[in-house]
Design a protein around this motif. Structure first.
Motif, PDB file in Angstrom:
ATOM      1  N   ILE A 116       5.823   7.680   3.285  1.00  0.00           N
ATOM      2  CA  ILE A 116       6.019   5.918   3.328  1.00  0.00           C
ATOM      3  C   ILE A 116       4.329   6.135   3.254  1.00  0.00           C
ATOM      4  CG2 ILE A 116       5.195   4.736   4.839  1.00  0.00           C
ATOM      5  CD1 ILE A 116       8.097   4.807   4.288  1.00  0.00           C
ATOM      6  N   ASP A 117       3.550   5.792   2.542  1.00  0.00           N
ATOM      7  CA  ASP A 117       2.149   5.531   1.970  1.00  0.00           C
ATOM      8  C   ASP A 117       1.499   4.392   2.079  1.00  0.00           C
ATOM      9  OD1 ASP A 117       2.860   5.094  -0.699  1.00  0.00           O
ATOM     10  OD2 ASP A 117       1.973   6.722  -1.453  1.00  0.00           O
ATOM     11  N   LEU A 118       0.610   3.856   1.767  1.00  0.00           N
ATOM     12  CA  LEU A 118      -0.521   2.680   1.855  1.00  0.00           C
ATOM     13  C   LEU A 118       0.161   2.082   0.479  1.00  0.00           C
ATOM     14  CD1 LEU A 118      -1.346   0.844   3.711  1.00  0.00           C
ATOM     15  CD2 LEU A 118      -3.777   1.221   2.760  1.00  0.00           C
ATOM     16  N   PRO A 119      -0.180   1.870  -0.986  1.00  0.00           N
ATOM     17  CA  PRO A 119       0.899   1.694  -1.526  1.00  0.00           C
ATOM     18  C   PRO A 119       2.698   0.961  -1.310  1.00  0.00           C
ATOM     19  CG  PRO A 119       0.490   3.197  -2.393  1.00  0.00           C
ATOM     20  CD  PRO A 119      -0.216   3.750  -1.004  1.00  0.00           C
ATOM     21  N   HIS A 120       3.333   1.957  -0.847  1.00  0.00           N
ATOM     22  CA  HIS A 120       4.987   1.143  -0.273  1.00  0.00           C
ATOM     23  C   HIS A 120       4.549   0.542   0.453  1.00  0.00           C
ATOM     24  CE1 HIS A 120       5.881   5.383  -2.337  1.00  0.00           C
ATOM     25  NE2 HIS A 120       7.132   4.657  -2.694  1.00  0.00           N
ATOM     26  N   LEU A 121       4.280   0.278   1.675  1.00  0.00           N
ATOM     27  CA  LEU A 121       3.385  -0.218   2.976  1.00  0.00           C
ATOM     28  C   LEU A 121       3.616  -1.803   2.567  1.00  0.00           C
ATOM     29  CD1 LEU A 121       4.217  -0.953   5.717  1.00  0.00           C
ATOM     30  CD2 LEU A 121       1.797  -0.514   5.951  1.00  0.00           C
ATOM     31  N   VAL A 122       2.305  -1.503   1.734  1.00  0.00           N
ATOM     32  CA  VAL A 122       2.055  -2.909   0.839  1.00  0.00           C
ATOM     33  C   VAL A 122       3.202  -3.747   0.016  1.00  0.00           C
ATOM     34  CG1 VAL A 122       0.460  -4.188  -1.035  1.00  0.00           C
ATOM     35  CG2 VAL A 122      -0.436  -2.346   1.033  1.00  0.00           C
ATOM     36  N   TRP A 123       3.642  -3.203  -1.008  1.00  0.00           N
ATOM     37  CA  TRP A 123       4.912  -3.470  -1.537  1.00  0.00           C
ATOM     38  C   TRP A 123       5.959  -3.962  -0.639  1.00  0.00           C
ATOM     39  CZ3 TRP A 123      10.014  -1.366  -1.707  1.00  0.00           C
ATOM     40  CH2 TRP A 123      10.960  -2.292  -2.161  1.00  0.00           C
ATOM     41  N   PRO A 129      12.387   0.182  -6.546  1.00  0.00           N
ATOM     42  CA  PRO A 129      12.031  -1.452  -7.450  1.00  0.00           C
ATOM     43  C   PRO A 129      11.215  -1.548  -7.532  1.00  0.00           C
ATOM     44  CG  PRO A 129      13.915  -2.244  -5.458  1.00  0.00           C
ATOM     45  CD  PRO A 129      13.533  -0.162  -5.333  1.00  0.00           C
ATOM     46  N   GLY A 130      10.850  -2.393  -8.323  1.00  0.00           N
ATOM     47  CA  GLY A 130       9.874  -3.711  -9.115  1.00  0.00           C
ATOM     48  C   GLY A 130       8.885  -2.041  -9.139  1.00  0.00           C
ATOM     49  N   ASP A 131       7.064  -2.878  -8.908  1.00  0.00           N
ATOM     50  CA  ASP A 131       6.179  -1.875  -9.232  1.00  0.00           C
ATOM     51  C   ASP A 131       5.319  -1.896  -7.814  1.00  0.00           C
ATOM     52  OD1 ASP A 131       6.449  -1.686 -11.961  1.00  0.00           O
ATOM     53  OD2 ASP A 131       5.421  -4.147 -12.581  1.00  0.00           O
ATOM     54  N   LEU A 132       4.864  -0.427  -7.418  1.00  0.00           N
ATOM     55  CA  LEU A 132       4.098  -0.603  -6.735  1.00  0.00           C
ATOM     56  C   LEU A 132       2.701  -0.683  -6.959  1.00  0.00           C
ATOM     57  CD1 LEU A 132       5.638   2.343  -5.238  1.00  0.00           C
ATOM     58  CD2 LEU A 132       5.639   0.666  -3.862  1.00  0.00           C
ATOM     59  N   PRO A 133       1.336  -1.528  -5.941  1.00  0.00           N
ATOM     60  CA  PRO A 133       0.813  -1.171  -6.277  1.00  0.00           C
ATOM     61  C   PRO A 133      -0.327   0.157  -6.150  1.00  0.00           C
ATOM     62  CG  PRO A 133       0.815  -2.539  -3.763  1.00  0.00           C
ATOM     63  CD  PRO A 133       2.148  -1.532  -4.049  1.00  0.00           C
ATOM     64  N   SER A 134      -1.811   0.424  -7.404  1.00  0.00           N
ATOM     65  CA  SER A 134      -2.071   1.764  -7.936  1.00  0.00           C
ATOM     66  C   SER A 134      -2.629   2.447  -6.017  1.00  0.00           C
ATOM     67  CB  SER A 134      -3.079   1.079  -8.849  1.00  0.00           C
ATOM     68  OG  SER A 134      -3.509   1.898  -8.808  1.00  0.00           O
ATOM     69  N   PRO A 135      -2.322   3.224  -6.243  1.00  0.00           N
ATOM     70  CA  PRO A 135      -3.103   4.093  -4.879  1.00  0.00           C
ATOM     71  C   PRO A 135      -4.707   3.706  -4.453  1.00  0.00           C
ATOM     72  CG  PRO A 135      -1.920   5.188  -6.214  1.00  0.00           C
ATOM     73  CD  PRO A 135      -2.078   4.067  -7.168  1.00  0.00           C
ATOM     74  N   SER A 136      -5.159   3.579  -6.325  1.00  0.00           N
ATOM     75  CA  SER A 136      -6.333   3.531  -5.996  1.00  0.00           C
ATOM     76  C   SER A 136      -7.303   1.863  -6.027  1.00  0.00           C
ATOM     77  CB  SER A 136      -7.343   4.215  -7.921  1.00  0.00           C
ATOM     78  OG  SER A 136      -6.839   3.019  -8.708  1.00  0.00           O
ATOM     79  N   ASP A 137      -5.648   0.988  -5.837  1.00  0.00           N
ATOM     80  CA  ASP A 137      -6.124  -0.466  -5.259  1.00  0.00           C
ATOM     81  C   ASP A 137      -7.584  -0.623  -4.049  1.00  0.00           C
ATOM     82  OD1 ASP A 137      -6.829  -3.198  -4.423  1.00  0.00           O
ATOM     83  OD2 ASP A 137      -4.330  -3.420  -5.029  1.00  0.00           O
ATOM     84  N   PRO A 138      -8.542  -0.561  -4.429  1.00  0.00           N
ATOM     85  CA  PRO A 138      -9.821  -0.694  -3.027  1.00  0.00           C
ATOM     86  C   PRO A 138      -8.932  -2.326  -2.415  1.00  0.00           C
ATOM     87  CG  PRO A 138     -10.587  -1.155  -5.161  1.00  0.00           C
ATOM     88  CD  PRO A 138      -9.759  -1.260  -5.500  1.00  0.00           C
ATOM     89  N   ASP A 139      -8.015  -2.760  -2.427  1.00  0.00           N
ATOM     90  CA  ASP A 139      -7.765  -3.960  -2.181  1.00  0.00           C
ATOM     91  C   ASP A 139      -6.479  -3.759  -0.804  1.00  0.00           C
ATOM     92  OD1 ASP A 139     -10.127  -5.708  -2.559  1.00  0.00           O
ATOM     93  OD2 ASP A 139      -9.153  -6.423  -4.251  1.00  0.00           O
ATOM     94  N   LEU A 140      -6.314  -2.544  -0.855  1.00  0.00           N
ATOM     95  CA  LEU A 140      -4.905  -2.233  -0.245  1.00  0.00           C
ATOM     96  C   LEU A 140      -4.660  -2.154   1.504  1.00  0.00           C
ATOM     97  CD1 LEU A 140      -3.776   0.886  -1.674  1.00  0.00           C
ATOM     98  CD2 LEU A 140      -2.807  -0.916  -1.955  1.00  0.00           C
ATOM     99  N   VAL A 141      -5.918  -2.538   2.050  1.00  0.00           N
ATOM    100  CA  VAL A 141      -6.174  -2.122   3.223  1.00  0.00           C
ATOM    101  C   VAL A 141      -5.763  -3.813   3.629  1.00  0.00           C
ATOM    102  CG1 VAL A 141      -7.556  -2.245   5.482  1.00  0.00           C
ATOM    103  CG2 VAL A 141      -7.069  -0.015   3.244  1.00  0.00           C
ATOM    104  N   GLU A 142      -6.551  -4.949   3.147  1.00  0.00           N
ATOM    105  CA  GLU A 142      -6.719  -6.438   3.169  1.00  0.00           C
ATOM    106  C   GLU A 142      -5.171  -6.874   2.747  1.00  0.00           C
ATOM    107  OE1 GLU A 142      -7.539  -9.693   4.322  1.00  0.00           O
ATOM    108  OE2 GLU A 142      -8.936  -7.876   4.677  1.00  0.00           O
ATOM    109  N   ARG A 143      -4.784  -6.163   1.478  1.00  0.00           N
ATOM    110  CA  ARG A 143      -3.535  -6.953   1.177  1.00  0.00           C
ATOM    111  C   ARG A 143      -2.547  -6.826   2.200  1.00  0.00           C
ATOM    112  NH1 ARG A 143      -2.368  -4.790  -4.899  1.00  0.00           N
ATOM    113  NH2 ARG A 143      -0.379  -5.993  -4.541  1.00  0.00           N
ATOM    114  N   ALA A 144      -2.388  -5.247   3.154  1.00  0.00           N
ATOM    115  CA  ALA A 144      -1.676  -5.241   3.902  1.00  0.00           C
ATOM    116  C   ALA A 144      -1.450  -6.078   5.082  1.00  0.00           C
ATOM    117  CB  ALA A 144      -1.015  -4.197   4.166  1.00  0.00           C
TER     118      ALA A 144
END
Length: 394
Positions: free
Chosen positions: A352-359, A36-51
């Motif tokens: 299980i990728d970075l967008p799902h973990l960040v979400w 449910p909800g919106d996942l971050p884009s896999p191209s988001d350069p800030d994913l690592v910092e957000r996690a």
């Protein structure tokens, strides 16, 4: 055919098709659903910092588990790494952690929920991260198998032994019928215990681990083993075959380890003179027989740690782990390659990728519990009984 034409014909996707597409729910299946909800884009350069920021905000409230087969982008955020059972036990050893984020697959998160306390909440970042092997044995199929064994007059002699890579329902069945769970590390001990309790073993759901352990490690013959196929009447076996067998192997397998072949072994030996072939016991019997070393994921890692500098290794297990080990030991002059030329990740583990973990982490940090894996109390009690029998093995 267009969508309009499909609607005109009133063609409806089957429940199984929806599950495979990740668009329906079945809490008793390893297949999952869209988050449910919106996942971050896999191209988001800030994913690592957000996690990192979400994890820091949660502090000791969250404990992140990372299975060995996970992507590097996810493993970097794991508090501990390991195989499924080690991780479940690690979670139970951290009762202060309110949230257990399991970067693995569905059955692993179930095991963590069974072993942790009632206040801890287990989260799977993507509910569609399942295990095809675990899905090859459903509770209904196994109950039908037991009826077949009963009709053949052998059920009272049979002790079920279920691999950790099975659903909570199958673990519960095992507990209710006097059996135990095993891992790829202790399968021999589990079978030795089972044969002290009865004359036959029903091994679920991976036929290859069961066969390899019985024949390679315990000295049985291939003739002592029969394969029960849940898609055939009576499992495709006669009553006489069931009475003669010592090992009744469920017709299940790992889609990754099952890809390795004898040709793979022969090809790598020809291509890399002096190479050591090291494989997981979920591989087929002919591959295990042709290999130099056979063992669990932890055994594979330990063997490479202790290997001399300059040695050459071809590894038959999941590619994320092989690649990580190759990079880790390259400075020591160890050459480590994937056993097969065909690239083969575990597709469901890789969900299980970075967008799902960040979400998942950001949702928890905001006070929203998402993708909780919760085993009902009755199933949990029976499954825990089987797991406790394993823990009590000598």
């Amino acid at each position: 055919m267009t969508t309009a034409q499909t609607q005109e014909l009133d063609v409806q996707p089957t429940p199984l098709a929806l599950l495979l597409l990740g668009r329906d729910a079945d809490p008793r299946s390893e297949r999952g659903v869209e988050c449910p909800g919106d996942l971050p884009s896999p191209s988001d350069p800030d994913l690592v910092e957000r996690a990192r920021a979400a994890k820091e905000k949660l502090g000791d409230k969250v404990f992140v588990l990372g299975h060995h087969y996970q992507r590097d982008e996810v493993i970097q955020f794991a508090d501990v790494t390991g195989d499924s059972f080690k991780l479940a036990r690690d979670a139970a050893a951290r009762p202060e952690a309110e949230y257990i984020v399991f970067c693995g697959v569905h059955f692993m998160a179930e095991s963590a929920d069974i072993l942790t306390n009632d206040q801890q909440k287990v989260v799977l970042p993507d509910l569609a991260a399942g295990c095809s092997m675990a899905d090859m044995a459903t509770a209904e199929q196994v109950a039908e198998c037991w009826d077949v064994l009963t009709e053949a007059g052998v059920a009272e002699q049979v002790v079920p032994v279920s691999y950790m890579n099975s659903s909570a329902d199958i673990k519960a069945f095992t507990g209710e019928h006097g059996g135990t769970i095993c891992t790829s590390s202790n399968a021999k001990r589990a079978l030795e215990w089972a044969f002290q309790q009865g004359e036959k073993v029903l091994f679920l759901p991976d036929q290859h681990l069961g066969r390899n352990t019985a024949v390679r490690d315990m000295g049985m013959s291939l003739d002592d083993c029969v394969v029960y196929n849940p898609h055939k009447p009576n499992g495709g076996l006669t009553a006489d075959e069931l009475r003669a067998a010592k090992m009744i192997l469920w017709r299940g397998h790992c889609s990754v380890h099952g890809r390795f072949s004898l040709d793979s072994v022969n090809e790598v030996r020809e291509r890399i003179p002096g190479v050591n072939v090291l494989v997981h016991p979920e591989c087929t019997h002919e591959v295990v027989t042709a290999a130099d070393y056979v063992g669990s994921t932890e055994y594979i890692i330990k063997t490479l740690q202790e290997a001399p500098a300059g040695s050459k290794w071809a590894i038959g297990t999941e590619l994320n782990l092989v690649r990580r080990l190759a990079n880790r030991f390259a400075p020591e002059g160890k050459e480590i390659v994937f056993l097969d030329r065909t690239v083969c990740f575990c597709s469901t583990m890789n969900r299980i990728d970075l967008p799902h973990l960040v979400w998942a982490l950001e949702s928890l940090a905001e006070g929203n519990l998402v993708n909780r894996i919760e085993v009902d109390k009755e199933t949990e009690a029976s499954a825990k009984l089987a797991l406790e029998r394993m823990l009590a093995l000598p």
